[in-house]
Design a protein around this motif. Structure first.
Motif, short mmCIF file in Angstrom:
data_model
loop_
_atom_site.label_atom_id
_atom_site.label_comp_id
_atom_site.label_asym_id
_atom_site.label_seq_id
_atom_site.Cartn_x
_atom_site.Cartn_y
_atom_site.Cartn_z
N PRO A 17 0.81 -1.21 0.00
CA PRO A 17 0.00 0.00 0.00
C PRO A 17 0.84 1.26 0.00
N ALA A 18 0.41 2.23 -0.78
CA ALA A 18 1.06 3.53 -0.79
C ALA A 18 0.38 4.41 0.25
N ASP A 19 0.81 5.64 0.34
CA ASP A 19 0.14 6.58 1.23
C ASP A 19 -1.27 6.83 0.71
N CYS A 20 -2.14 7.31 1.60
CA CYS A 20 -3.54 7.55 1.23
C CYS A 20 -3.60 8.47 0.01
N ALA A 21 -4.35 8.02 -1.01
CA ALA A 21 -4.46 8.80 -2.24
C ALA A 21 -5.22 10.10 -2.04
N GLY A 22 -6.03 10.17 -0.98
CA GLY A 22 -6.82 11.36 -0.75
C GLY A 22 -6.17 12.41 0.11
N CYS A 23 -5.37 11.97 1.13
CA CYS A 23 -4.81 12.95 2.08
C CYS A 23 -3.34 12.74 2.39
N GLY A 24 -2.77 11.60 1.96
CA GLY A 24 -1.35 11.36 2.20
C GLY A 24 -1.05 10.65 3.50
N GLU A 25 -2.06 10.21 4.25
CA GLU A 25 -1.80 9.45 5.48
C GLU A 25 -0.93 8.24 5.17
N LEU A 26 0.03 7.94 6.04
CA LEU A 26 1.02 6.92 5.75
C LEU A 26 0.46 5.51 5.81
N ALA A 64 -10.93 14.40 -6.51
CA ALA A 64 -10.01 14.75 -7.59
C ALA A 64 -8.65 14.08 -7.40
N ARG A 65 -8.16 14.07 -6.17
CA ARG A 65 -6.85 13.45 -5.92
C ARG A 65 -6.90 11.94 -6.14
N VAL A 66 -8.00 11.30 -5.75
CA VAL A 66 -8.11 9.85 -5.94
C VAL A 66 -8.23 9.51 -7.42
N ALA A 69 -4.81 9.83 -8.90
CA ALA A 69 -3.93 8.73 -8.50
C ALA A 69 -4.22 7.48 -9.32
N LEU A 70 -5.48 7.23 -9.60
CA LEU A 70 -5.85 6.09 -10.44
C LEU A 70 -5.37 6.28 -11.87
N LYS A 71 -5.53 7.48 -12.39
CA LYS A 71 -5.21 7.74 -13.80
C LYS A 71 -3.71 7.90 -14.05
N GLU A 72 -3.02 8.56 -13.13
CA GLU A 72 -1.64 8.93 -13.40
C GLU A 72 -0.60 8.13 -12.63
N ASP A 73 -0.98 7.51 -11.50
CA ASP A 73 -0.01 6.82 -10.66
C ASP A 73 -0.12 5.31 -10.70
N GLY A 74 -1.01 4.79 -11.55
CA GLY A 74 -1.14 3.34 -11.68
C GLY A 74 -1.79 2.66 -10.50
N ARG A 75 -2.52 3.39 -9.66
CA ARG A 75 -3.10 2.80 -8.44
C ARG A 75 -4.49 2.25 -8.76
N THR A 76 -4.51 1.12 -9.45
CA THR A 76 -5.76 0.56 -9.97
C THR A 76 -6.70 0.08 -8.87
N GLY A 77 -6.18 -0.21 -7.69
CA GLY A 77 -7.03 -0.62 -6.59
C GLY A 77 -8.05 0.44 -6.19
N LEU A 78 -7.78 1.70 -6.54
CA LEU A 78 -8.69 2.78 -6.22
C LEU A 78 -9.97 2.73 -7.05
N ALA A 79 -9.97 1.97 -8.12
CA ALA A 79 -11.17 1.87 -8.96
C ALA A 79 -12.36 1.35 -8.15
N ARG A 80 -12.10 0.45 -7.21
CA ARG A 80 -13.19 -0.08 -6.37
C ARG A 80 -13.83 1.02 -5.53
#
Length: 215
Positions: A17-26, A64-66, A69-80
């Motif tokens: 897992p990366a940091d939170c896509a919405g707020c950056g929480e670790l 917008a941040r999420v 992250a899905l579109k530009e950072d490859g974080r496909t798990g956010l699609a759910r």
């Protein structure tokens, strides 16, 4: 093959897992507060072509941040996590059974990402997805263009296949001016499809009317 790449990327995002896509929480892909911020609040406005488009979220803040992250950072798990917003928008646009046709991903974006963002979210939303639109030519980057320039820029960028006689809901990730959706609808109708509605995950607030639908 696209589905395999998307599944692998999503599995990796769960194990690392990366940091939170919405707020950056670790050390969390999406924190509980940001998940709550993605609760759908469907809105609607009318496209230039006359069809109403429904969106599940405002494209700002966490949403917008999420999406980015899905579109530009490859974080496909956010699609759910974005799927409920598209599902709510689709239900508001057309409550019955219908084929969901995604706005096509450009060839350049597909090469860069390896997956189709809209298709991925729509599949997680439980929509019956068929790729009846395909890209036909490249377009300039829309981000720096005004409303009229955007409309000219997207003309001829997609074509329809096997669309005649089909009842279709057009779906996209983000609505800005609506130029891309209008072009998708025009192309599908020109090929004999019945376009019954349009839905998106999010829309830029500047273009919202005052009406907000309860969810």
């Amino acid at each position: 093959m696209d589905a395999v790449r998307s599944a692998l990327a999503e599995a990796l995002s769960l194990f690392f897992p990366a940091d939170c896509a919405g707020c950056g929480e670790l050390d969390v892909a999406l924190c509980s507060a940001c998940r709550s911020a993605l609760h759908p609040r469907p809105r609607s406005r009318t496209l230039a072509g006359g069809l109403e488009v429904h969106s599940g979220l405002a494209f700002e803040g966490v949403a917008a941040r999420v999406v980015r992250a899905l579109k530009e950072d490859g974080r496909t798990g956010l699609a759910r996590s974005l799927a409920p917003a598209l599902g709510a928008a689709a239900a508001a646009a057309h409550p019955g059974s219908v084929i969901a046709v995604p706005v096509p991903t450009s060839r350049a974006a597909m090469r860069r990402r390896g997956y189709r963002v809209v298709d991925l979210i729509a599949q997680h939303a439980g929509l019956r997805v068929e790729s009846l639109l395909v890209p036909s030519r490249a377009s300039a980057d829309q981000r720096e263009l005004g409303r009229d320039a955007r409309r000219r820029n997207v003309v001829g960028t997609m074509r329809a296949r096997d669309a005649a006689g089909r009842r279709i809901l057009v779906v996209d990730d983000v609505v800005t001016t609506g130029a891309t959706l209008d072009e998708a609808i025009r192309v599908l109708r020109a090929e004999g499809a019945e376009v019954v509605g349009a839905a998106a995950v999010a829309a830029v607030p500047l273009h919202y009317p005052a009406r907000v639908n309860a969810f």
